[in-house]
Write an enzyme that holds these catalytic residues in place. Structure first.
Site, PDB file in Angstrom:
ATOM      1  N   ASP A   1       1.206  -1.272   0.177  1.00  0.00           N
ATOM      2  CA  ASP A   1      -0.256  -0.422   0.061  1.00  0.00           C
ATOM      3  C   ASP A   1       0.883   1.345  -0.125  1.00  0.00           C
ATOM      4  O   ASP A   1       2.064   0.907   0.429  1.00  0.00           O
ATOM      5  CB  ASP A   1      -0.882  -0.328   0.986  1.00  0.00           C
ATOM      6  CG  ASP A   1      -0.609  -0.495   2.361  1.00  0.00           C
ATOM      7  OD1 ASP A   1       1.048  -0.753   2.539  1.00  0.00           O
ATOM      8  OD2 ASP A   1      -0.871   0.621   3.554  1.00  0.00           O
TER       9      ASP A   1
ATOM     10  N   GLU B   1      -0.314  -0.998   5.276  1.00  0.00           N
ATOM     11  CA  GLU B   1       1.109  -0.031   6.590  1.00  0.00           C
ATOM     12  C   GLU B   1       1.230   0.480   7.212  1.00  0.00           C
ATOM     13  O   GLU B   1       1.463   1.533   8.445  1.00  0.00           O
ATOM     14  CB  GLU B   1       2.321  -0.954   5.874  1.00  0.00           C
ATOM     15  CG  GLU B   1       3.703  -0.941   6.862  1.00  0.00           C
ATOM     16  CD  GLU B   1       4.347   0.266   6.752  1.00  0.00           C
ATOM     17  OE1 GLU B   1       4.823   1.045   7.893  1.00  0.00           O
ATOM     18  OE2 GLU B   1       3.785   2.006   6.450  1.00  0.00           O
TER      19      GLU B   1
HETATM   20 ZN   LIG Z   1       6.857   1.765   4.124  1.00  0.00          ZN
END
Ligand SMILES: [Zn+2]
Length: 372
Positions: A80, A138
């Site tokens: 992501d 994340e």
């Molecule tokens: Zn990162």
């Protein structure tokens, strides 16, 4: 009738150049929460690779070898990105005479993901068994983190002797990370009108020795597994007083201690309590650090192989990254990936293409040396 959207596809991983692959990854939008199409493309590209077992949980894709090697490495990266800021599609540019890939994700961290995909398909018989991990979420709240979810649901998928996280590190090895703890040191007094100040006890004045101890404090530099971690003890906030004519009866000094990974969270708390002995100390928040584990079996081979390609030597990591999640699983981990971390999330995010190639070459050298 609306046209069905074309599903994004990755190029043939055996044919594609690793920089071209990074461009393709950047150009498939994958802002946190919308990683699905990129996860599908990664799964579709890895599924036909004969030497890999491919697993999926949500938008995390895991591919692993089963070669019966004595050691297993994890190579992991999040797929992501933070929201796009007019910086896609990606493009190749020249900055200060250097070719760079410009665009969202080029640094954080689709360059590292491209390196892993490139090698996952090409290394049919690596010297270590390898688990390639591509995970989601994340860049958002920690409780959504895909690596955390895998650790909870499928800890066996992450079992390893050593982990390499492809977060940007300027193609240098950055080991472990410092821990952090936040405390509040509170002093109290007795409120009074400032016109009769002698009737009160001033809690802000009472905090003076707290500030003196902070000002005098000498932070340590600690060698952990061969890397030197610098600590810090800092006042990060102070509050007290309710009006301009009232002697304050309460003052709070907020303190952040960043501590070397040789100290546990409990030891860090004990240390802070010792520094502020005699004062009321409340712990607000904390997270342990992660040892770099550079002295673990097999890890010196990784360092040697990478240093031969990049010419660099390992350095400590100060910021908190997902290496700590591996540390919590008992797996020593380092950051090693292309791109300057200070350009992560920036509107002018860009990564030298040389660093993407260097990371691929270094990991390939490590995983092929000593292979049967
Ligand atoms: Zn990162």
């Amino acid at each position: 009738m609306t046209q069905p959207a074309t599903l994004p596809r990755l190029p043939d991983l055996l044919e594609a150049d690793v920089v071209d692959l990074t461009r393709v990854l950047c150009d498939i939008p994958s802002v946190s929460g919308d990683e699905g199409p990129l996860a599908d493309a990664i799964e579709a590209a890895l599924a036909p690779v004969p030497h890999l077992e491919v697993l999926r949980d949500g938008d995390a894709v895991v591919a692993r070898t089963h070669l019966g090697r004595s050691r297993r490495a994890v190579v992991a990266g999040h797929i992501d990105t933070v929201p796009v800021a007019g910086n896609l599609p990606s493009e190749l540019r020249v900055v200060d005479g250097q070719e760079v890939l410009w665009g969202r994700g080029s640094v954080d961290m689709l360059g590292g993901v491209a390196v892993a995909l490139h090698l996952a398909a090409r290394l049919t018989a690596p010297a270590w068994d390898v688990t390639w991990v591509f995970y989601d979420h994340e860049e958002v709240a920690a409780d959504l983190n895909g690596l955390g979810r895998l650790a909870e649901r499928h800890p066996d998928w992450l079992a390893a002797d050593f982990a390499v996280l492809g977060e940007p590190s300027n193609a240098g090895i950055e080991g472990g990370c410092n821990g952090t703890i936040q405390v509040v040191v509170t002093t109290t007094g007795r409120a009074a009108h400032t016109g009769r100040a002698w009737r009160g006890e001033n809690a802000i004045h009472a905090a003076a020795p707290v500030l003196a101890r902070l000002a005098e404090y000498e932070a340590r530099a600690v060698d952990v597994d061969g890397l030197v971690y610098r600590e810090g003890l800092s006042a990060v906030g102070i509050t007290g007083g309710i009006a301009t004519n009232v002697v304050p009866d309460r003052c709070e000094v907020r303190v952040n201690y960043r501590f070397a990974p040789s100290r546990s969270l409990e030891e860090a708390e004990a240390h802070v309590r010792e520094v502020f002995a005699g004062f009321d100390v409340t712990v607000v928040d904390g997270a342990p650090g992660a040892r770099p584990g550079l002295d673990r079996p097999g890890v010196p081979d990784f360092i040697a192989a990478v240093s031969r390609v990049t010419g660099g030597s390992p350095a400590p990591k100060y910021g908190w990254t997902d290496v700590s999640r591996f540390a919590a699983l008992g797996v020593p981990a380092v950051n090693f990936g292309p791109g300057d971390p200070s350009l992560a999330h920036a509107d002018d995010e860009h990564c030298p293409t040389d660093q993407i190639r260097a990371c691929a070459a270094a990991l390939e050298a490590w995983l092929t040396e000593g292979a049967p």
